[in-house]
Write a protein that holds these residues in place. Structure first.
Motif, PDB file in Angstrom:
ATOM      1  N   THR A   1      48.113  -1.390  29.982  1.00 22.65           N
ATOM      2  CA  THR A   1      49.496  -1.211  29.529  1.00 22.65           C
ATOM      3  C   THR A   1      50.375  -0.729  30.674  1.00 22.65           C
ATOM      4  OG1 THR A   1      48.735  -0.690  27.286  1.00 22.65           O
ATOM      5  CG2 THR A   1      50.977  -0.020  27.878  1.00 22.65           C
ATOM      6  N   LYS A   2      49.868   0.246  31.444  1.00 24.85           N
ATOM      7  CA  LYS A   2      50.627   0.743  32.592  1.00 24.85           C
ATOM      8  C   LYS A   2      50.809  -0.349  33.646  1.00 24.85           C
ATOM      9  CE  LYS A   2      49.006   5.543  32.179  1.00 24.85           C
ATOM     10  NZ  LYS A   2      48.185   6.605  32.835  1.00 24.85           N
ATOM     11  N   LEU A   3      49.765  -1.129  33.878  1.00 28.45           N
ATOM     12  CA  LEU A   3      49.822  -2.175  34.886  1.00 28.45           C
ATOM     13  C   LEU A   3      50.842  -3.252  34.509  1.00 28.45           C
ATOM     14  CD1 LEU A   3      48.608  -3.247  37.532  1.00 28.45           C
ATOM     15  CD2 LEU A   3      46.900  -4.453  36.161  1.00 28.45           C
ATOM     16  N   LEU A   4      50.851  -3.675  33.259  1.00 31.48           N
ATOM     17  CA  LEU A   4      51.814  -4.683  32.813  1.00 31.48           C
ATOM     18  C   LEU A   4      53.243  -4.179  32.967  1.00 31.48           C
ATOM     19  CD1 LEU A   4      49.987  -6.013  29.628  1.00 31.48           C
ATOM     20  CD2 LEU A   4      50.296  -7.214  31.800  1.00 31.48           C
TER      21      LEU A   4
ATOM     22  N   ASP B   1      37.162  -1.962  35.820  1.00 35.26           N
ATOM     23  CA  ASP B   1      36.668  -0.826  36.607  1.00 35.26           C
ATOM     24  C   ASP B   1      37.570  -0.577  37.814  1.00 35.26           C
ATOM     25  OD1 ASP B   1      34.607  -0.531  34.831  1.00 35.26           O
ATOM     26  OD2 ASP B   1      33.071  -1.439  36.114  1.00 35.26           O
ATOM     27  N   GLY B   2      38.084  -1.652  38.414  1.00 31.81           N
ATOM     28  CA  GLY B   2      38.946  -1.509  39.574  1.00 31.81           C
ATOM     29  C   GLY B   2      40.247  -0.794  39.275  1.00 31.81           C
ATOM     30  N   ILE B   3      40.791  -1.020  38.088  1.00 35.24           N
ATOM     31  CA  ILE B   3      42.051  -0.350  37.716  1.00 35.24           C
ATOM     32  C   ILE B   3      41.782   0.949  36.955  1.00 35.24           C
ATOM     33  CG2 ILE B   3      43.353  -2.505  37.684  1.00 35.24           C
ATOM     34  CD1 ILE B   3      43.269  -2.394  34.621  1.00 35.24           C
ATOM     35  N   LYS B   4      40.500   1.329  36.855  1.00 34.57           N
ATOM     36  CA  LYS B   4      40.081   2.570  36.192  1.00 34.57           C
ATOM     37  C   LYS B   4      40.397   2.553  34.699  1.00 34.57           C
ATOM     38  CE  LYS B   4      40.543   5.188  40.489  1.00 34.57           C
ATOM     39  NZ  LYS B   4      41.027   6.420  41.161  1.00 34.57           N
TER      40      LYS B   4
ATOM     41  N   LYS C   1      40.985  -3.064  42.167  1.00 34.26           N
ATOM     42  CA  LYS C   1      41.291  -1.959  43.088  1.00 34.26           C
ATOM     43  C   LYS C   1      42.601  -2.209  43.824  1.00 34.26           C
ATOM     44  CE  LYS C   1      37.958  -0.214  45.560  1.00 34.26           C
ATOM     45  NZ  LYS C   1      36.787  -0.108  46.466  1.00 34.26           N
ATOM     46  N   GLU C   2      42.833  -3.476  44.198  1.00 32.14           N
ATOM     47  CA  GLU C   2      44.083  -3.797  44.894  1.00 32.14           C
ATOM     48  C   GLU C   2      45.286  -3.599  43.980  1.00 32.14           C
ATOM     49  OE1 GLU C   2      45.746  -5.132  48.628  1.00 32.14           O
ATOM     50  OE2 GLU C   2      43.838  -4.313  47.979  1.00 32.14           O
ATOM     51  N   ASN C   3      45.166  -4.049  42.738  1.00 29.72           N
ATOM     52  CA  ASN C   3      46.253  -3.864  41.778  1.00 29.72           C
ATOM     53  C   ASN C   3      46.483  -2.387  41.487  1.00 29.72           C
ATOM     54  OD1 ASN C   3      47.442  -6.455  40.170  1.00 29.72           O
ATOM     55  ND2 ASN C   3      45.446  -6.916  41.055  1.00 29.72           N
ATOM     56  N   TYR C   4      45.403  -1.623  41.398  1.00 29.60           N
ATOM     57  CA  TYR C   4      45.547  -0.187  41.168  1.00 29.60           C
ATOM     58  C   TYR C   4      46.290   0.470  42.321  1.00 29.60           C
ATOM     59  CZ  TYR C   4      44.430   4.696  40.299  1.00 29.60           C
ATOM     60  OH  TYR C   4      44.531   6.049  40.081  1.00 29.60           O
ATOM     61  N   ALA C   5      45.893   0.141  43.556  1.00 26.93           N
ATOM     62  CA  ALA C   5      46.519   0.752  44.726  1.00 26.93           C
ATOM     63  C   ALA C   5      47.992   0.371  44.840  1.00 26.93           C
ATOM     64  CB  ALA C   5      45.768   0.343  45.988  1.00 26.93           C
ATOM     65  N   LEU C   6      48.308  -0.886  44.546  1.00 28.40           N
ATOM     66  CA  LEU C   6      49.686  -1.353  44.704  1.00 28.40           C
ATOM     67  C   LEU C   6      50.587  -0.895  43.571  1.00 28.40           C
ATOM     68  CD1 LEU C   6      49.117  -5.007  45.965  1.00 28.40           C
ATOM     69  CD2 LEU C   6      50.203  -3.161  47.245  1.00 28.40           C
TER      70      LEU C   6
ATOM     71  N   LYS D   1      49.572   2.402  54.457  1.00 25.99           N
ATOM     72  CA  LYS D   1      48.105   2.486  54.483  1.00 25.99           C
ATOM     73  C   LYS D   1      47.525   1.072  54.469  1.00 25.99           C
ATOM     74  CE  LYS D   1      46.169   5.457  51.771  1.00 25.99           C
ATOM     75  NZ  LYS D   1      45.784   6.178  50.527  1.00 25.99           N
ATOM     76  N   PRO D   2      47.706   0.322  55.552  1.00 23.74           N
ATOM     77  CA  PRO D   2      47.301  -1.092  55.522  1.00 23.74           C
ATOM     78  C   PRO D   2      45.798  -1.317  55.434  1.00 23.74           C
ATOM     79  CG  PRO D   2      47.944  -0.457  57.746  1.00 23.74           C
ATOM     80  CD  PRO D   2      48.299   0.691  56.853  1.00 23.74           C
ATOM     81  N   ARG D   3      45.006  -0.426  56.009  1.00 24.07           N
ATOM     82  CA  ARG D   3      43.575  -0.703  56.092  1.00 24.07           C
ATOM     83  C   ARG D   3      42.934  -0.803  54.718  1.00 24.07           C
ATOM     84  NH1 ARG D   3      40.506  -1.205  60.197  1.00 24.07           N
ATOM     85  NH2 ARG D   3      42.113  -0.364  61.571  1.00 24.07           N
ATOM     86  N   GLY D   4      43.306   0.065  53.811  1.00 19.99           N
ATOM     87  CA  GLY D   4      42.713   0.031  52.480  1.00 19.99           C
ATOM     88  C   GLY D   4      42.984  -1.272  51.752  1.00 19.99           C
ATOM     89  N   TYR D   5      44.213  -1.782  51.865  1.00 20.92           N
ATOM     90  CA  TYR D   5      44.573  -3.013  51.173  1.00 20.92           C
ATOM     91  C   TYR D   5      43.828  -4.211  51.758  1.00 20.92           C
ATOM     92  CZ  TYR D   5      48.295  -0.062  49.349  1.00 20.92           C
ATOM     93  OH  TYR D   5      48.978   0.952  48.744  1.00 20.92           O
ATOM     94  N   PHE D   6      43.747  -4.272  53.072  1.00 24.21           N
ATOM     95  CA  PHE D   6      43.064  -5.397  53.693  1.00 24.21           C
ATOM     96  C   PHE D   6      41.546  -5.280  53.531  1.00 24.21           C
ATOM     97  CE2 PHE D   6      47.170  -5.769  55.861  1.00 24.21           C
ATOM     98  CZ  PHE D   6      47.394  -7.117  55.684  1.00 24.21           C
TER      99      PHE D   6
END
Length: 377
Positions: free
Chosen positions: A129-132, A60-63, A179-184, A150-155
């Protein structure tokens, strides 16, 4: 003088950028984690449902819209990997150096194995697949650029991860990591103006902010007069920061090295001028004496207290708010090294800053079996 400078650098690096940063970095990229309170590891129990909850939260975090049940069945070793990770993180949360190192090795092995069994199961899962592919292809400098932009979202995601661990919420643990992996790795990068200027001419504002963040009430004018090299040190900081914000690989490396030198220089001149400044005396004493694994414990138990000033620091830099830069640095050092009401100097009844070591009392079994999390945390 050079030897003294190297000693200060070593102390600061080991306590602020030591094994606890490695631990947090590894934990962040794990797709599975442990149920525990840092002050009392809970029972491991049956792992099947926990593994599924973590996996579903991560998807769900990586959609990812693919079937979580099908992916779980494909990843036949997932429960064993979670089991190893649970044991590894449990060792880390003992805060005992040999166990922490062993725990880090187990976490790394579990993470490596997870990444080995994931690709064969990736077909049919577009986001995975995209993440790998992004893991293989993304320039680390782009990750740094995203973090600084955008540091606040990651922390916030990292804080969510730590809080979910304490509450045994495996779905949210997986969700925060996803969510962190998706954002990064998957989210498009949006650039902002990060131009820095005039930091070297704002040493006064920086020092005022630092003293406020450290809760130092001593005479500013006297301290500023004593810190004759402050302008030079702050100018070095500016140079290092500007080099980092070029996001050129070579410039970034040299920029971080210059920042380390500037930090060492700042600590060195502070140490020479500490007499009569209670909070600065405490800071210098703590840097010289506090065990780095106590800092790890504080990062784990009081994530938000540490990350809020760190985020404020990163946000203040591109806005050229030098008082706020100093304020955030002071608050960060206060929470890490001085705030004895938290767990960093746990079980201390009295601290004599003229003595070479800390004075501890023996904790009772009741103290060790109860959480020290404040109600306001």
């Amino acid at each position: 003088r050079r030897q003294r400078q190297m000693c200060i650098r070593d102390r600061y690096q080991r306590r602020v950028h030591g094994d606890f940063m490695k631990a947090i970095a590894i934990l962040f990229f794990c797709l599975v984690a442990i149920s525990c309170y840092p002050t009392g590891i809970s029972s491991i129990g049956i792992l099947g449902d926990k593994s599924y909850d973590l996996l579903k939260g991560f998807l769900d975090g990586i959609k990812e819209k693919g079937d979580a049940d099908k992916l779980k069945r494909c990843m036949t070793e997932l429960d064993l990997i979670v089991n190893k990770l649970v044991k590894g993180v449990a060792l880390i949360f003992t805060y005992e150096e040999p166990k922490v190192r062993l725990g880090l090795d187990m976490v790394m092995e579990a993470t490596t194995r997870f990444l080995e069994i994931l690709p064969p199961c990736a077909p049919g899962y577009d986001q995975i697949t995209k993440l790998l592919k992004a893991y293989r292809d993304t320039d680390p400098l782009l990750l740094l650029r995203k973090l600084l932009t955008k540091p606040r979202g990651y922390f916030d995601n990292l804080s969510l991860f730590m809080e979910a661990l304490k509450k045994n919420n495996y779905y949210v643990v997986g969700l925060s990591i996803g969510k962190e992996n998706y954002a990064l790795y998957l989210e498009d990068f949006v650039s902002i103006d990060l131009t820095l200027e005039n930091l070297g001419t704002d040493a006064d504002d920086l020092l005022k902010g630092f003293m406020a963040g450290l809760k130092e009430t001593g005479d500013f004018a006297k301290l500023r007069a004593c810190l004759t090299q402050l302008d030079k040190v702050v100018s070095m900081m500016k140079q290092g920061i500007e080099m980092i914000y070029t996001f050129d690989r070579t410039q970034v490396v040299y920029g971080f090295l210059i920042l380390v030198e500037a930090t060492v220089g700042f600590l060195e001149i502070l140490e020479r001028c500490q007499d009569g400044y209670e909070q600065i005396i405490k800071l210098m004493y703590a840097i010289n004496n506090i065990e780095r694994f106590k800092i790890l414990r504080k990062f784990v138990e009081y994530t938000r207290l540490i990350f809020d000033p760190l985020v404020n620091f990163l946000e203040a830099l591109p806005k050229k708010k030098y008082y706020d830069v100093g304020l955030a640095l002071g608050q960060l050092n206060y929470e890490i090294f001085i705030n004895v009401k938290q767990v960093l100097l746990n079980n201390i009844t009295q601290v004599d800053y003229s003595l070479p070591c800390l004075l501890y009392t023996s904790p009772s079994p009741r103290d060790l079996s109860t959480s020290r999390m404040p109600s306001s945390a």
